[in-house]
Scaffold this active site. Structure first.
Site, PDB file in Angstrom:
ATOM      1  N   ALA A 120      -2.737  10.410  -1.308  1.00 19.52           N
ATOM      2  CA  ALA A 120      -1.931  11.635  -1.306  1.00 19.52           C
ATOM      3  C   ALA A 120      -1.887  12.192  -2.722  1.00 19.52           C
ATOM      4  CB  ALA A 120      -0.527  11.325  -0.835  1.00 19.52           C
ATOM      5  N   GLU A 164      -3.082   4.516  10.118  1.00 19.50           N
ATOM      6  CA  GLU A 164      -2.715   3.435   9.198  1.00 19.50           C
ATOM      7  C   GLU A 164      -1.788   2.486   9.939  1.00 19.50           C
ATOM      8  OE1 GLU A 164      -1.157   4.684   5.402  1.00 19.50           O
ATOM      9  OE2 GLU A 164      -3.006   5.736   4.860  1.00 19.50           O
ATOM     10  N   HIS A 197       1.387   1.274   7.766  1.00 20.81           N
ATOM     11  CA  HIS A 197       2.350   2.140   7.064  1.00 20.81           C
ATOM     12  C   HIS A 197       3.532   2.515   7.966  1.00 20.81           C
ATOM     13  CE1 HIS A 197       3.260   5.379   3.983  1.00 20.81           C
ATOM     14  NE2 HIS A 197       3.957   5.797   5.032  1.00 20.81           N
TER      15      HIS A 197
HETATM   16 ZN   LIG Z   1       1.518   3.367   2.841  1.00 23.98          ZN
END
Ligand SMILES: [Zn+2]
Length: 333
Positions: free
Chosen positions: A241, A302, A305
């Site tokens: 990010a 993911e 996450h």
């Molecule tokens: Zn993460």
């Protein structure tokens, strides 16, 4: 003599009632006419005049405010796509113009025109709601910090460069894969994680471990810049990010694996992952970047996450079947 007087009296009484009746009829007609006149000043009238049917008007009334309806009446006019958008479950009136911008009007662009039935309206509504009709990181806005544990950080909502939660705590070594790691998360998240950790251990003998928690703006900037320097911005964007846009800066996101598996690619095939996706919401966590949703979340799947949003909200998000980006846009923004 008496008889004539009586008759005259009768006549004037009759006359009186006649005048009264005429007056009543007159008032009634005026009232009806006035109401008709008032109706011609309403958005309902304006919309009906554009060619929308009574049924379509009902539909518009169920989702649009009077202001929105005037916007339809004055700026949009009769639009064959509009009704299809309004029918969608997650239609948001504030996005009307953006939805319509994704369709092509026959009058304006004959060669690119597609029939109204050729669009997937639910998909377009979702796209606009999560701002995905913009390129990543364009038209992005500072995130609304008043949302507490529900704040969003994604490719369209960013955190301030200086934002550091004021209740960060250090994660104990027994919850870490490598005890040399120095990981911090917000205190409520930590308490929720400990509760979840105990449940995973007691129910299935799973041992959860935390690989990553809070990251500063500066840390994210260094990661991003490093990738960008070595392999270019588009590679960096595909893997990290941009600073300010990472959910890890909220102190509410955790990368969770297990003692038995801490490999990103393999974690999704483990029993621990299965337990997490079925149970983490009970402790306030949601899987933030699910499979096959990259076009909505902006991130590849993911399995590790997780994002803390609190138990109530996590349960609602879980039950809705929506990604957090969709849920936030529709219910919280
Ligand atoms: Zn993460």
């Amino acid at each position: 003599m008496k008889k004539r007087k009586k008759r005259r009296l009768k006549t004037s009484v009759k006359l009186f009632f006649l005048i009264l009746i005429v007056a009543f009829i007159g008032i009634h007609i005026t009232k009806v006419k006035y109401e008709e006149y008032l109706y011609t000043k309403t958005s309902d009238y304006a919309i009906t005049n554009l060619g929308y049917t009574a049924e379509e008007l009902n539909l518009l009334n169920s989702k649009l405010s009077d202001n929105d309806k005037w916007h339809v009446a004055n700026d949009i006019g009769y639009n064959e796509f509009l009704i299809n958008f309004v029918k969608c479950k997650y239609f948001l009136a504030r996005n009307i113009d953006a939805y319509l911008s994704l369709t092509v009007d026959k009058d304006e662009d004959f060669w690119h025109y597609k029939k109204p039935e050729d669009y997937n309206y639910d998909e377009l509504v979702t796209k606009v709601n999560v701002m995905r009709h913009n390129e990543y990181y364009t038209n992005s806005v500072p995130t609304n910090m008043s949302k507490g544990y529900g704040i969003i950080a994604n490719k369209y909502h960013y955190l301030g460069e200086d934002y550091i939660p004021d209740d960060l705590v250090k994660v104990e070594g027994k919850y870490l894969f490598s005890s040399s790691n120095n990981i911090q998360i917000r205190s409520e998240v930590y308490a929720a994680f400990e509760e979840m950790w105990k449940a995973a251990k007691e129910e299935e003998n799973h041992y959860l471990v935390i690989e990553s928690g809070f990251r500063t703006y500066k840390y994210q900037k260094d990661i991003y810049d490093d990738y960008a320097k070595k392999r270019g911005a588009s590679y960096a964007d595909s893997i990290a990010a941009r600073p300010g846009y990472s959910e890890h800066q909220t102190g509410l996101a955790l990368d969770i694996y297990s003692w038995s598996c801490s490999t990103a690619n393999e974690f999704k095939n483990t029993k621990v992952y299965e337990w997490l996706i079925n149970n983490s919401y009970k402790y306030g966590f949601i899987l933030r970047y699910p499979e096959n949703k990259q076009n909505i979340t902006g991130y590849n799947f993911e399995s590790w996450h997780y994002r803390y949003v609190g138990k109530d909200l996590a349960t609602k998000v879980h039950d809705s079947g929506l990604t957090y980006d969709e849920y936030y846009a529709f219910y919280l923004e």
